[in-house]
Design a protein around this motif. Structure first.
Motif, PDB file in Angstrom:
ATOM      1  N   ALA A  73       0.839  -1.207   0.000  1.00  0.00           N
ATOM      2  CA  ALA A  73       0.000   0.000   0.000  1.00  0.00           C
ATOM      3  C   ALA A  73       0.875   1.259   0.000  1.00  0.00           C
ATOM      4  CB  ALA A  73      -0.935  -0.003   1.201  1.00  0.00           C
ATOM      5  N   ALA A  74       1.966   1.241   0.764  1.00  0.00           N
ATOM      6  CA  ALA A  74       2.875   2.391   0.793  1.00  0.00           C
ATOM      7  C   ALA A  74       3.531   2.583  -0.573  1.00  0.00           C
ATOM      8  CB  ALA A  74       3.929   2.203   1.879  1.00  0.00           C
ATOM      9  N   GLU A  75       3.944   1.479  -1.221  1.00  0.00           N
ATOM     10  CA  GLU A  75       4.557   1.574  -2.548  1.00  0.00           C
ATOM     11  C   GLU A  75       3.568   2.128  -3.571  1.00  0.00           C
ATOM     12  OE1 GLU A  75       5.888  -2.395  -3.277  1.00  0.00           O
ATOM     13  OE2 GLU A  75       7.644  -2.202  -1.983  1.00  0.00           O
ATOM     14  N   LEU A  76       2.317   1.655  -3.522  1.00  0.00           N
ATOM     15  CA  LEU A  76       1.297   2.173  -4.437  1.00  0.00           C
ATOM     16  C   LEU A  76       1.045   3.660  -4.203  1.00  0.00           C
ATOM     17  CD1 LEU A  76      -1.386  -0.658  -4.644  1.00  0.00           C
ATOM     18  CD2 LEU A  76      -0.123   0.334  -6.540  1.00  0.00           C
ATOM     19  N   SER A  77       0.996   4.037  -2.948  1.00  0.00           N
ATOM     20  CA  SER A  77       0.773   5.447  -2.618  1.00  0.00           C
ATOM     21  C   SER A  77       1.923   6.309  -3.123  1.00  0.00           C
ATOM     22  CB  SER A  77       0.621   5.600  -1.104  1.00  0.00           C
ATOM     23  OG  SER A  77       0.453   6.941  -0.762  1.00  0.00           O
ATOM     24  N   GLN A  78       3.162   5.845  -2.948  1.00  0.00           N
ATOM     25  CA  GLN A  78       4.322   6.589  -3.453  1.00  0.00           C
ATOM     26  C   GLN A  78       4.275   6.699  -4.970  1.00  0.00           C
ATOM     27  OE1 GLN A  78       7.671   4.426  -1.904  1.00  0.00           O
ATOM     28  NE2 GLN A  78       7.568   5.399   0.113  1.00  0.00           N
ATOM     29  N   TRP A  79       3.918   5.602  -5.636  1.00  0.00           N
ATOM     30  CA  TRP A  79       3.851   5.616  -7.095  1.00  0.00           C
ATOM     31  C   TRP A  79       2.795   6.606  -7.561  1.00  0.00           C
ATOM     32  CZ3 TRP A  79       0.345   4.857 -10.973  1.00  0.00           C
ATOM     33  CH2 TRP A  79       0.868   4.712 -12.259  1.00  0.00           C
ATOM     34  N   LYS A  80       1.633   6.603  -6.896  1.00  0.00           N
ATOM     35  CA  LYS A  80       0.552   7.512  -7.278  1.00  0.00           C
ATOM     36  C   LYS A  80       0.965   8.970  -7.066  1.00  0.00           C
ATOM     37  CE  LYS A  80      -3.214   4.300  -6.375  1.00  0.00           C
ATOM     38  NZ  LYS A  80      -4.400   4.008  -5.546  1.00  0.00           N
ATOM     39  N   GLN A  81       1.698   9.227  -5.969  1.00  0.00           N
ATOM     40  CA  GLN A  81       2.160  10.597  -5.719  1.00  0.00           C
ATOM     41  C   GLN A  81       3.219  11.019  -6.729  1.00  0.00           C
ATOM     42  OE1 GLN A  81       3.427  10.681  -1.637  1.00  0.00           O
ATOM     43  NE2 GLN A  81       1.336  10.628  -0.839  1.00  0.00           N
ATOM     44  N   ALA A  82       4.069  10.081  -7.152  1.00  0.00           N
ATOM     45  CA  ALA A  82       5.113  10.385  -8.122  1.00  0.00           C
ATOM     46  C   ALA A  82       4.553  10.498  -9.546  1.00  0.00           C
ATOM     47  CB  ALA A  82       6.207   9.313  -8.074  1.00  0.00           C
ATOM     48  N   ASN A  83       3.416   9.864  -9.801  1.00  0.00           N
ATOM     49  CA  ASN A  83       2.819   9.835 -11.144  1.00  0.00           C
ATOM     50  C   ASN A  83       1.339  10.189 -11.093  1.00  0.00           C
ATOM     51  OD1 ASN A  83       5.190   8.518 -12.628  1.00  0.00           O
ATOM     52  ND2 ASN A  83       4.810   7.089 -10.954  1.00  0.00           N
TER      53      ASN A  83
END
Length: 159
Positions: A73-83
């Motif tokens: 979930a943290a990785e998905l959240s980081q990806w969404k914030q970066a993209n």
């Protein structure tokens, strides 16, 4: 007709099916022996110990599973914030493919309703149906799942 005694065993045997009253079951007379009690106590303690170990293992498994889910979930959240733009596009694509999937399911169910008897009676026709619709449906579901996970949640559209 002359019947000879056969050396083969008969296929059917006679069974007595008359009703009888069963004798009441009497409890076995058990003399309490301290060695029997200590054996039962030892076995119960071993069961309790094994159950405690099993509970510890289950707690560890749940802990690891929870940690992996949080990391994902943290990785998905980081990806969404970066993209954020790509995340919104994934959501839009998922919405569009959802409509495509609904239409595909409509045609699939229509095919089943129209040809239900043929599908039930014929192995060839059932296999043909599964070959025609199965892979497409499975792949479409997989793509929708990925796009849905990568897409920004509708509440997060301001991102």
């Amino acid at each position: 007709m002359n019947q000879k005694p056969s050396s083969e065993k008969p296929i059917f045997t006679q069974i007595d099916v008359t009703h009888t009253n069963p004798e009441p079951v009497r409890p076995a007379v058990h003399t309490h022996n301290s060695s029997d009690d200590s054996e039962q106590t030892r076995l119960l303690r071993e069961l309790l110990s094994a159950q405690d170990r099993q509970n510890e293992l289950l707690e560890e498994l749940v802990s690891q599973s929870t940690a992996m889910q949080r990391q994902r979930a943290a990785e998905l959240s980081q990806w969404k914030q970066a993209n954020p733009y790509l995340s919104r596009q994934c959501r839009e694509a998922a919405d569009t493919l959802g409509k495509v999937q609904a239409e595909f399911l409509r045609s699939l169910t229509e095919e089943v309703c129209e040809n239900g008897e043929v599908l039930m009676d014929g192995e060839f026709m059932l296999q043909e149906f599964v070959d025609r619709f199965g892979p497409r449906l499975a792949h479409l579901n997989g793509v929708l799942q990925i796009l849905g996970q990568l897409g920004t949640h509708p509440i997060d559209r301001r991102a």
